[in-house]
Design a protein around this motif. Structure first.
Motif, PDB file in Angstrom:
ATOM      1  N   GLN A   1       0.983  -1.304   0.511  1.00  0.00           N
ATOM      2  CA  GLN A   1      -0.572  -0.241  -0.331  1.00  0.00           C
ATOM      3  C   GLN A   1       0.680   0.759  -0.255  1.00  0.00           C
ATOM      4  OE1 GLN A   1      -2.307  -0.976   3.474  1.00  0.00           O
ATOM      5  NE2 GLN A   1      -3.293  -2.304   2.166  1.00  0.00           N
ATOM      6  N   LEU A   2       1.685   1.019   0.442  1.00  0.00           N
ATOM      7  CA  LEU A   2       3.035   2.569   0.652  1.00  0.00           C
ATOM      8  C   LEU A   2       3.558   2.917  -0.546  1.00  0.00           C
ATOM      9  CD1 LEU A   2       4.461   1.855   4.269  1.00  0.00           C
ATOM     10  CD2 LEU A   2       2.501   3.679   3.893  1.00  0.00           C
ATOM     11  N   LEU A   3       3.863   1.962  -0.901  1.00  0.00           N
ATOM     12  CA  LEU A   3       4.385   1.622  -2.456  1.00  0.00           C
ATOM     13  C   LEU A   3       3.408   2.036  -3.809  1.00  0.00           C
ATOM     14  CD1 LEU A   3       7.512  -0.554  -2.964  1.00  0.00           C
ATOM     15  CD2 LEU A   3       7.343   1.385  -1.915  1.00  0.00           C
ATOM     16  N   ASN A   4       1.983   1.883  -3.378  1.00  0.00           N
ATOM     17  CA  ASN A   4       1.506   1.990  -4.533  1.00  0.00           C
ATOM     18  C   ASN A   4       1.470   1.029  -5.297  1.00  0.00           C
ATOM     19  OD1 ASN A   4      -0.511   2.911  -5.062  1.00  0.00           O
ATOM     20  ND2 ASN A   4      -0.089   4.176  -6.677  1.00  0.00           N
ATOM     21  N   THR A   5       1.838  -0.323  -4.975  1.00  0.00           N
ATOM     22  CA  THR A   5       1.819  -1.907  -5.835  1.00  0.00           C
ATOM     23  C   THR A   5       0.997  -2.879  -5.365  1.00  0.00           C
ATOM     24  OG1 THR A   5       3.735  -2.307  -4.420  1.00  0.00           O
ATOM     25  CG2 THR A   5       4.313  -0.802  -6.945  1.00  0.00           C
ATOM     26  N   PRO A   6      -0.141  -2.460  -5.541  1.00  0.00           N
ATOM     27  CA  PRO A   6      -0.865  -3.964  -5.024  1.00  0.00           C
ATOM     28  C   PRO A   6      -0.755  -4.957  -5.702  1.00  0.00           C
ATOM     29  CG  PRO A   6      -1.790  -2.287  -6.533  1.00  0.00           C
ATOM     30  CD  PRO A   6      -0.780  -1.699  -6.487  1.00  0.00           C
ATOM     31  N   LEU A   7      -1.276  -6.093  -4.045  1.00  0.00           N
ATOM     32  CA  LEU A   7      -1.069  -7.386  -4.357  1.00  0.00           C
ATOM     33  C   LEU A   7      -2.011  -8.324  -5.501  1.00  0.00           C
ATOM     34  CD1 LEU A   7       0.296  -8.976  -1.339  1.00  0.00           C
ATOM     35  CD2 LEU A   7       1.904  -7.818  -2.982  1.00  0.00           C
ATOM     36  N   SER A   8      -1.215  -8.379  -6.431  1.00  0.00           N
ATOM     37  CA  SER A   8      -3.084  -9.956  -7.292  1.00  0.00           C
ATOM     38  C   SER A   8      -3.665 -10.412  -6.595  1.00  0.00           C
ATOM     39  CB  SER A   8      -1.714  -9.888  -8.373  1.00  0.00           C
ATOM     40  OG  SER A   8      -1.423 -11.655  -8.003  1.00  0.00           O
ATOM     41  N   PRO A   9      -4.924 -10.430  -6.778  1.00  0.00           N
ATOM     42  CA  PRO A   9      -5.607 -11.504  -5.910  1.00  0.00           C
ATOM     43  C   PRO A   9      -5.171 -12.717  -5.879  1.00  0.00           C
ATOM     44  CG  PRO A   9      -6.860  -9.741  -7.239  1.00  0.00           C
ATOM     45  CD  PRO A   9      -5.303  -9.160  -7.613  1.00  0.00           C
ATOM     46  N   ILE A  10      -4.792 -12.997  -7.016  1.00  0.00           N
ATOM     47  CA  ILE A  10      -3.866 -14.469  -6.606  1.00  0.00           C
ATOM     48  C   ILE A  10      -2.920 -14.383  -5.895  1.00  0.00           C
ATOM     49  CG2 ILE A  10      -3.106 -16.084  -8.658  1.00  0.00           C
ATOM     50  CD1 ILE A  10      -4.425 -15.215 -10.665  1.00  0.00           C
ATOM     51  N   THR A  11      -1.907 -13.273  -6.038  1.00  0.00           N
ATOM     52  CA  THR A  11      -0.605 -13.833  -4.785  1.00  0.00           C
ATOM     53  C   THR A  11      -1.296 -13.861  -3.527  1.00  0.00           C
ATOM     54  OG1 THR A  11      -0.009 -12.277  -6.891  1.00  0.00           O
ATOM     55  CG2 THR A  11       1.369 -12.486  -4.694  1.00  0.00           C
ATOM     56  N   GLN A  12      -2.418 -12.571  -3.724  1.00  0.00           N
ATOM     57  CA  GLN A  12      -2.960 -11.787  -2.044  1.00  0.00           C
ATOM     58  C   GLN A  12      -3.682 -13.584  -1.238  1.00  0.00           C
ATOM     59  OE1 GLN A  12      -5.021  -8.542  -1.832  1.00  0.00           O
ATOM     60  NE2 GLN A  12      -3.846  -8.536   0.374  1.00  0.00           N
ATOM     61  N   SER A  13      -4.372 -14.260  -1.942  1.00  0.00           N
ATOM     62  CA  SER A  13      -4.933 -15.759  -1.777  1.00  0.00           C
ATOM     63  C   SER A  13      -4.143 -16.431  -1.646  1.00  0.00           C
ATOM     64  CB  SER A  13      -5.953 -16.119  -3.323  1.00  0.00           C
ATOM     65  OG  SER A  13      -6.383 -16.881  -2.671  1.00  0.00           O
ATOM     66  N   ALA A  14      -3.010 -16.973  -2.706  1.00  0.00           N
ATOM     67  CA  ALA A  14      -1.563 -17.734  -2.195  1.00  0.00           C
ATOM     68  C   ALA A  14      -1.210 -17.435  -0.961  1.00  0.00           C
ATOM     69  CB  ALA A  14      -0.883 -18.069  -3.567  1.00  0.00           C
ATOM     70  N   LEU A  15      -1.023 -15.720  -0.469  1.00  0.00           N
ATOM     71  CA  LEU A  15      -0.204 -15.845   0.511  1.00  0.00           C
ATOM     72  C   LEU A  15      -0.941 -15.739   1.664  1.00  0.00           C
ATOM     73  CD1 LEU A  15       1.386 -12.507  -0.623  1.00  0.00           C
ATOM     74  CD2 LEU A  15       2.725 -14.719  -0.171  1.00  0.00           C
ATOM     75  N   THR A  16      -2.158 -15.430   1.715  1.00  0.00           N
ATOM     76  CA  THR A  16      -3.220 -16.177   2.374  1.00  0.00           C
ATOM     77  C   THR A  16      -2.937 -17.796   2.637  1.00  0.00           C
ATOM     78  OG1 THR A  16      -4.452 -13.835   1.651  1.00  0.00           O
ATOM     79  CG2 THR A  16      -4.989 -15.888   4.118  1.00  0.00           C
ATOM     80  N   ASP A  17      -3.248 -18.593   2.026  1.00  0.00           N
ATOM     81  CA  ASP A  17      -3.597 -19.629   2.309  1.00  0.00           C
ATOM     82  C   ASP A  17      -1.542 -20.071   2.932  1.00  0.00           C
ATOM     83  OD1 ASP A  17      -5.696 -19.820   1.052  1.00  0.00           O
ATOM     84  OD2 ASP A  17      -5.016 -20.656  -0.919  1.00  0.00           O
ATOM     85  N   MET A  18      -0.663 -19.582   2.580  1.00  0.00           N
ATOM     86  CA  MET A  18       0.711 -20.194   3.435  1.00  0.00           C
ATOM     87  C   MET A  18       1.131 -19.454   4.630  1.00  0.00           C
ATOM     88  SD  MET A  18       2.610 -18.495  -0.170  1.00  0.00           S
ATOM     89  CE  MET A  18       4.619 -18.535   1.039  1.00  0.00           C
ATOM     90  N   ILE A  19      -0.738 -18.271   5.396  1.00  0.00           N
ATOM     91  CA  ILE A  19      -0.232 -17.910   6.684  1.00  0.00           C
ATOM     92  C   ILE A  19       0.379 -19.795   7.488  1.00  0.00           C
ATOM     93  CG2 ILE A  19      -1.105 -16.701   8.469  1.00  0.00           C
ATOM     94  CD1 ILE A  19      -2.509 -15.333   6.578  1.00  0.00           C
ATOM     95  N   CYS A  20       0.636 -19.680   8.571  1.00  0.00           N
ATOM     96  CA  CYS A  20       0.918 -20.731   9.347  1.00  0.00           C
ATOM     97  C   CYS A  20       0.360 -20.426  10.701  1.00  0.00           C
ATOM     98  CB  CYS A  20       2.835 -21.541   8.923  1.00  0.00           C
ATOM     99  SG  CYS A  20       3.790 -20.146  10.016  1.00  0.00           S
ATOM    100  N   ASP A  21       0.555 -19.058  11.560  1.00  0.00           N
ATOM    101  CA  ASP A  21      -0.043 -19.039  12.735  1.00  0.00           C
ATOM    102  C   ASP A  21      -1.253 -18.577  12.990  1.00  0.00           C
ATOM    103  OD1 ASP A  21       0.703 -16.662  11.582  1.00  0.00           O
ATOM    104  OD2 ASP A  21       1.400 -15.740  13.129  1.00  0.00           O
ATOM    105  N   ARG A  22      -2.137 -19.142  11.935  1.00  0.00           N
ATOM    106  CA  ARG A  22      -3.747 -18.195  11.743  1.00  0.00           C
ATOM    107  C   ARG A  22      -4.183 -18.875  13.573  1.00  0.00           C
ATOM    108  NH1 ARG A  22      -6.192 -20.610   6.729  1.00  0.00           N
ATOM    109  NH2 ARG A  22      -4.303 -20.314   5.439  1.00  0.00           N
ATOM    110  N   GLY A  23      -5.405 -18.358  13.542  1.00  0.00           N
ATOM    111  CA  GLY A  23      -5.276 -17.984  15.871  1.00  0.00           C
ATOM    112  C   GLY A  23      -6.377 -18.387  15.564  1.00  0.00           C
TER     113      GLY A  23
END
Length: 89
Positions: free
Chosen positions: A67-89
Motif C-alpha cells: 500500500q505504501l508503494l502503491n503496488t497492490p498485490l494481485s488477488p491471486i498472489t494475495q490469496s496464495a499468500l493467505t493460504d501460506m499463513i502458518c499461525d492462524r489463530g
C-alpha cells in the motif's frame, strides 16, 4: 522512502531461512539502484514461489508495504499468500 527501504530489507531478512540467500540478495539489491518498487515486487514473488509458510505478521507487512508503494498485490498472489499463513489463530 528510506523508512520503506528499511522495512523491505528487514522483511527480506526474515525469510533468510526459507529462501536461498542469493535470491534475497538479488531482490534487495534493487534498492541500492533506487528501484524500491522492483525490489519489493521481486521479494514478494520469491516469497510466493519459494517460501512454504509465512506468519500473519509477515503477511500484514507485505500488505502494508504494498500500500505504501502503491503496488497492490494481485488477488491471486494475495490469496496464495493467505493460504501460506502458518499461525492462524
Amino acid at each position: 522512502m528510506d523508512d520503506i527501504s528499511h522495512r523491505v530489507r528487514a522483511l527480506g531478512r526474515r525469510f533468510s531461512d526459507r529462501i536461498e540467500p542469493w535470491r534475497l540478495d538479488f531482490a534487495l539489491e534493487y534498492i541500492d539502484f533506487n528501484e524500491l518498487p522492483l525490489a519489493f515486487e521481486t521479494l514478494y514473488t520469491y516469497i510466493y514461489e519459494y517460501a512454504e509458510k509465512i506468519s500473519s505478521t509477515e503477511y500484514s507487512e507485505l500488505n502494508e508495504i504494498s500500500q505504501l508503494l502503491n503496488t497492490p498485490l494481485s488477488p491471486i498472489t494475495q490469496s496464495a499468500l493467505t493460504d501460506m499463513i502458518c499461525d492462524r489463530g
